[in-house]
Enzyme design. Sequence first.
Site, PDB file in Angstrom:
ATOM      1  CB  CYS A 119      25.251 -49.605  26.219  1.00 16.11           C
ATOM      2  SG  CYS A 119      26.453 -49.782  27.538  1.00 16.11           S
ATOM      3  CG  HIS A 253      25.689 -52.728  23.407  1.00 12.69           C
ATOM      4  ND1 HIS A 253      26.939 -52.145  23.365  1.00 12.69           N
ATOM      5  CD2 HIS A 253      25.433 -52.971  24.714  1.00 12.69           C
ATOM      6  CE1 HIS A 253      27.399 -52.043  24.595  1.00 12.69           C
ATOM      7  NE2 HIS A 253      26.512 -52.534  25.442  1.00 12.69           N
ATOM      8  CG  ASN A 283      29.594 -53.094  27.340  1.00 10.13           C
ATOM      9  OD1 ASN A 283      29.569 -52.164  26.534  1.00 10.13           O
ATOM     10  ND2 ASN A 283      28.589 -53.369  28.151  1.00 10.13           N
TER      11      ASN A 283
HETATM   12  N1  COA Z   1      35.791 -63.260  38.666  1.00 12.99           N
HETATM   13  C1  COA Z   1      35.457 -64.317  39.417  1.00 12.99           C
HETATM   14  N2  COA Z   1      34.302 -64.400  40.112  1.00 12.99           N
HETATM   15  C2  COA Z   1      33.455 -63.350  40.000  1.00 12.99           C
HETATM   16  C3  COA Z   1      33.746 -62.223  39.232  1.00 12.99           C
HETATM   17  C4  COA Z   1      34.971 -62.199  38.553  1.00 12.99           C
HETATM   18  N3  COA Z   1      35.350 -61.160  37.781  1.00 12.99           N
HETATM   19  N4  COA Z   1      32.715 -61.363  39.335  1.00 12.99           N
HETATM   20  C5  COA Z   1      31.801 -61.922  40.127  1.00 12.99           C
HETATM   21  N5  COA Z   1      32.250 -63.127  40.542  1.00 12.99           N
HETATM   22  C6  COA Z   1      31.599 -64.084  41.396  1.00 12.99           C
HETATM   23  C7  COA Z   1      30.519 -63.480  42.263  1.00 12.99           C
HETATM   24  O1  COA Z   1      31.097 -62.924  43.430  1.00 12.99           O
HETATM   25  C8  COA Z   1      29.638 -64.667  42.561  1.00 12.99           C
HETATM   26  O2  COA Z   1      30.237 -65.402  43.602  1.00 12.99           O
HETATM   27  P1  COA Z   1      29.343 -66.087  44.742  1.00 12.99           P
HETATM   28  O3  COA Z   1      28.448 -67.038  44.019  1.00 12.99           O
HETATM   29  O4  COA Z   1      30.354 -66.747  45.606  1.00 12.99           O
HETATM   30  O5  COA Z   1      28.617 -64.953  45.380  1.00 12.99           O
HETATM   31  C9  COA Z   1      29.764 -65.521  41.316  1.00 12.99           C
HETATM   32  O6  COA Z   1      30.896 -65.024  40.587  1.00 12.99           O
HETATM   33  C10 COA Z   1      28.550 -65.488  40.407  1.00 12.99           C
HETATM   34  O7  COA Z   1      28.200 -64.178  40.198  1.00 12.99           O
HETATM   35  P2  COA Z   1      26.882 -63.853  39.407  1.00 12.99           P
HETATM   36  O8  COA Z   1      26.610 -62.396  39.513  1.00 12.99           O
HETATM   37  O9  COA Z   1      25.821 -64.830  39.798  1.00 12.99           O
HETATM   38  O10 COA Z   1      27.328 -64.201  37.914  1.00 12.99           O
HETATM   39  P3  COA Z   1      26.464 -64.148  36.613  1.00 12.99           P
HETATM   40  O11 COA Z   1      26.362 -65.503  36.043  1.00 12.99           O
HETATM   41  O12 COA Z   1      25.201 -63.367  36.750  1.00 12.99           O
HETATM   42  O13 COA Z   1      27.419 -63.305  35.660  1.00 12.99           O
HETATM   43  C11 COA Z   1      27.663 -61.095  34.775  1.00 12.99           C
HETATM   44  C12 COA Z   1      27.731 -61.976  36.007  1.00 12.99           C
HETATM   45  C13 COA Z   1      27.951 -59.659  35.196  1.00 12.99           C
HETATM   46  C14 COA Z   1      28.716 -61.556  33.786  1.00 12.99           C
HETATM   47  C15 COA Z   1      26.279 -61.215  34.125  1.00 12.99           C
HETATM   48  O14 COA Z   1      25.279 -61.036  35.110  1.00 12.99           O
HETATM   49  C16 COA Z   1      26.069 -60.212  33.038  1.00 12.99           C
HETATM   50  O15 COA Z   1      26.748 -60.221  32.033  1.00 12.99           O
HETATM   51  N6  COA Z   1      25.063 -59.341  33.156  1.00 12.99           N
HETATM   52  C17 COA Z   1      24.794 -58.334  32.167  1.00 12.99           C
HETATM   53  C18 COA Z   1      25.752 -57.210  32.312  1.00 12.99           C
HETATM   54  C19 COA Z   1      25.764 -56.310  31.121  1.00 12.99           C
HETATM   55  O16 COA Z   1      25.737 -56.759  30.023  1.00 12.99           O
HETATM   56  N7  COA Z   1      25.840 -55.008  31.389  1.00 12.99           N
HETATM   57  C20 COA Z   1      25.975 -54.007  30.415  1.00 12.99           C
HETATM   58  C21 COA Z   1      24.696 -53.792  29.680  1.00 12.99           C
HETATM   59  S1  COA Z   1      24.904 -52.480  28.578  1.00 12.99           S
END
Ligand code: COA
Length: 326
Positions: A119, A253, A283
Amino acid sequence: MSSNNKIYRSIVSGVGASLPKEIVTNKDLSMRMDTSEEWIEERTGIKERRIASEGETTSSLGTEAAQIAINNSGLKNSDIDLIVLATATPDNTFPASATLIQSSLGIEKGYAYDMQAVCSGFVFAVEAADNAIKAGNIKNALVIGSETFSRILDWDDRSTCVLFGDGAGAMVLSASSDDTNRGVLSNHLHSDGRYKDLLYVDGGPSISNQVGFLRMDGKGVFKHAVHNLSSAIIEAIDYNDLTIDDIDWFVPHQANIRILEAVSKKVGLSKDKVIITLDKHANTSAASIPLALYEAIENDKIKKGDLVLLEAMGGGFSWGSTLIRW
Ligand code: COA
């Protein structure tokens, strides 16, 4: 060019972009898997993304974006003497997809290669092209970010597949020795391989005979992204003796709106100055910055003379910034 002892700077002479035709909304995804429109939009800011169809590839999208950038620069394809393609999703393991783009553009001279910094790839590629221009080795460089991440997503993993999209953007950098202060002012790049397990692809030519799928610890990446992007901004403004208010536009980004909000709050950055396109593109890895730049230019936001800070963070981890006087 190097023999006359002139000092060269890299001026942005044109920008272009290209997106796959198919739009996939959060609602579309909610009908295919256990997710919801609200979950995706609230956690990420993403509303829809483009997904490449058969025949749309990293090199075909990259070629379209590059041709628009060259047209906008007023140059001819044959004026390009370097192509750096930032991508983690090349058409083939080799040859470099940059050479496929070179050939599609009918360019038969100069050199072309792929840059792999996921990225962060676009800022790494700008740095490489800028250095070649400053060294007096080349006159016009095409810097491209093009990705087809949809092809390395595990569509059974709802925690990752909803976050990414496909697309391409390109920028022409041209050598200038005029006495204005326009052009690339600084590049700062970083990598730290200790965090490779937080964001990676579980395949590849040397460890398996599969391309593999993207794997991510979302929370771990989030925390490091806020820290690294904030420190990259401070590093760039300190190096250039500026304050945060001197910057006209931030083109980050595009990964997650909550990361961008947290970074803005941390460094005291006004939301109005941040170019956001992740709602429409999701993304797109190395393509996200030039896609956002293109939209900002098309919408008459970025203008000649503006100070524009590009910044990115991605797998590796790798992160960095480029400051440009437009
Ligand atoms: N739809 C619905 N529920 C989902 C889901 C989806 N697409 N994906 C995950 N969940 C659920 C999980 O299973 C979890 O359920 P649980 O609490 O019953 O276990 C719940 O949502 C919360 O998941 P969590 O991982 O705590 O969410 P979060 O608030 O951390 O958000 C991301 C997840 C991935 C959106 C966030 O962590 C993020 O954006 N991280 C950075 C990723 C990124 O930018 N990567 C690229 C960098 S270049």
